[in-house]
Design an enzyme around this catalytic site. Sequence first.
Site, PDB file in Angstrom:
ATOM      1  N   ARG A  89       0.860  -1.188   0.000  1.00  0.00           N
ATOM      2  CA  ARG A  89       0.000   0.000   0.000  1.00  0.00           C
ATOM      3  C   ARG A  89       0.895   1.237   0.000  1.00  0.00           C
ATOM      4  O   ARG A  89       1.695   1.413   0.917  1.00  0.00           O
ATOM      5  CB  ARG A  89      -0.896  -0.009   1.246  1.00  0.00           C
ATOM      6  N   HIS A 133      -3.006  10.864   0.695  1.00  0.00           N
ATOM      7  CA  HIS A 133      -2.414  10.644   2.017  1.00  0.00           C
ATOM      8  C   HIS A 133      -1.752  11.950   2.452  1.00  0.00           C
ATOM      9  O   HIS A 133      -0.536  12.023   2.638  1.00  0.00           O
ATOM     10  CB  HIS A 133      -1.432   9.467   1.975  1.00  0.00           C
ATOM     11  N   GLU A 178      -7.495   8.433   6.300  1.00  0.00           N
ATOM     12  CA  GLU A 178      -7.819   9.034   7.598  1.00  0.00           C
ATOM     13  C   GLU A 178      -8.280  10.483   7.535  1.00  0.00           C
ATOM     14  O   GLU A 178      -7.601  11.386   8.045  1.00  0.00           O
ATOM     15  CB  GLU A 178      -6.590   8.942   8.513  1.00  0.00           C
ATOM     16  N   ASN A 304      -7.268   1.795  10.186  1.00  0.00           N
ATOM     17  CA  ASN A 304      -5.905   2.064  10.659  1.00  0.00           C
ATOM     18  C   ASN A 304      -5.978   2.186  12.173  1.00  0.00           C
ATOM     19  O   ASN A 304      -6.720   3.032  12.681  1.00  0.00           O
ATOM     20  CB  ASN A 304      -5.392   3.393  10.102  1.00  0.00           C
ATOM     21  N   TYR A 306      -3.822   1.799  16.184  1.00  0.00           N
ATOM     22  CA  TYR A 306      -2.532   1.710  16.880  1.00  0.00           C
ATOM     23  C   TYR A 306      -2.640   1.478  18.375  1.00  0.00           C
ATOM     24  O   TYR A 306      -1.768   0.868  18.972  1.00  0.00           O
ATOM     25  CB  TYR A 306      -1.738   3.004  16.637  1.00  0.00           C
ATOM     26  N   GLU A 363      -3.446  -0.193   8.308  1.00  0.00           N
ATOM     27  CA  GLU A 363      -2.266   0.262   9.064  1.00  0.00           C
ATOM     28  C   GLU A 363      -2.342  -0.282  10.478  1.00  0.00           C
ATOM     29  O   GLU A 363      -3.381  -0.196  11.134  1.00  0.00           O
ATOM     30  CB  GLU A 363      -2.211   1.799   9.195  1.00  0.00           C
TER      31      GLU A 363
HETATM   32  C1  FCB Z   1      -1.360   7.264  10.687  1.00  0.00           C
HETATM   33  C2  FCB Z   1      -0.945   7.795   9.342  1.00  0.00           C
HETATM   34  C3  FCB Z   1       0.396   7.300   8.876  1.00  0.00           C
HETATM   35  C4  FCB Z   1       1.390   7.225  10.002  1.00  0.00           C
HETATM   36  C5  FCB Z   1       0.832   6.491  11.181  1.00  0.00           C
HETATM   37  C6  FCB Z   1       1.775   6.339  12.336  1.00  0.00           C
HETATM   38  O1  FCB Z   1      -2.258   8.139  11.285  1.00  0.00           O
HETATM   39  O2  FCB Z   1      -1.896   7.447   8.366  1.00  0.00           O
HETATM   40  O3  FCB Z   1       0.821   8.108   7.824  1.00  0.00           O
HETATM   41  O4  FCB Z   1       1.809   8.486  10.321  1.00  0.00           O
HETATM   42  O5  FCB Z   1      -0.339   7.128  11.624  1.00  0.00           O
END
Ligand code: FCB
Length: 455
Positions: A89, A133, A178, A304, A306, A363
């Site tokens: 990607r 992006h 995002e 995405n 984290y 992500e």
């Molecule tokens: C996301 C973004 C990506 C990267 C990660 C850590 O929000 O899409 O570009 O910065 O976080």
Amino acid sequence: MPANLNSTKRKKTNKGKRTPPFIWGAATSALQIEGAALADGKGLSIWDTFSARKGKIKDGTNPAKGSWHYERWREDVALMAKLGLAAYRFSISWPRVMPEGTGRVNQRGVDFYRRLVDQLLKKNIRPYVTLYHWDLPQILQDKGGWTNRDIVHWFSEYCAQVDKALGPLVDSYIVLNEPFVYTVLGYLLGVHAPGRRGFKNFFAAAHYSLLAQGAAARVLRSANRKARIGTTVSCTAAYPLRAVEKDMAAARRFDAFYNRMFVDPVVGRGYPAGEVPFLRKIERYIKDGDLPQIQFDFDFWGINTYTTKVVKANRLVPYLGFREISRGLPRTEMGWEIDPRGIYTLLKQFGSYPEIKELMITENGAAFADTVVAGRVHDRERIEYLREHIAMAEQARAGGVNLTGYFVWSLLDNFEWAEGYRPRFGIIYVDYVTGARILKDSALWYRDYIKANRK
Ligand code: FCB
């Protein structure tokens, strides 16, 4: 369709379009890795100009060199092949292919992506092309950028040009990356490019992003019948501190604002203003006929994610009425607490939307303070992070969620926006002085995991 399929079995979903077997991939974005900020006729993006402003990037750097990918793309594709990635990607830089934002196409910019895609296909790696992006042409920002309703046409024109150039070779598009993050950080809080602030900018940018997304997705679908068209959203699962109604309501408000605001209107549920009353103000930007235009039946949704949050109701906090509570969990270099169950919560949540046909994790990954020791990077914490998060994704899948792929963020260490180069998210280490690459232990772990889990 590229012939990188890991097996010949294919499920039929999405109105007769064929969904390939589970996709293990890695993700990047143009601004973060390419560098070559002014090469071969590229125009300036809002990140080129924003990063030149004093104090905007924490370590005082800029994306001019990035991870040297514009020069070293061939080596990068070879590394992907070595890892056994089924998909890559990446994003297209709008100012590289259309330096004035609209009108003229910069053939040298297009050729770069054309060569990249050709090489990926040669190596049986499927391109997942993100169209936006975050690197808007500065020339369009000078006209208001995402706060100007004309962006619906500018963006559609640009997407049509990309499809014209790459369409015959590309069968998976991601329209936006995002929208929550670039509208909140870039247009409400001013900490990301273009550094604008205030609710007026935010509501306009948010609404026009969704309108532009719908318009561009329709353009792509009518121009390229075989392409799968998806989009991505940033998501963070939130849990109430205590099992009491006010904290539970706070978690629902968090979810409505951070996770659902850019999903619900697209699937026909409208903006979640019931849970987040200040969102009613977005109505001022909505014209008759807009809401149906925002709707689009995406072939897949990319999540995405984290970290997770715990929230506690607090009436004194303006707008959202809650505070985030730290749990003292281990954190990544970004300061994000590590809690793998979030990926499961989100997949279950969006997997239960009848309007959503297919999900991908587009992500997921972590930044740690990597060091090179005798030519190796022993990033045990990242391996642990990936192992636990992938296990949760697998669990959701086993529980019936139609999850079709997982992309680690990121293939390479790169320019982490306002944080600069300090947080290293890559499974491949980049030496920013020489441009040299080193496969971190996590890359080798991922290679072995992919090999063992091809299905
Ligand atoms: C996301 C973004 C990506 C990267 C990660 C850590 O929000 O899409 O570009 O910065 O976080």
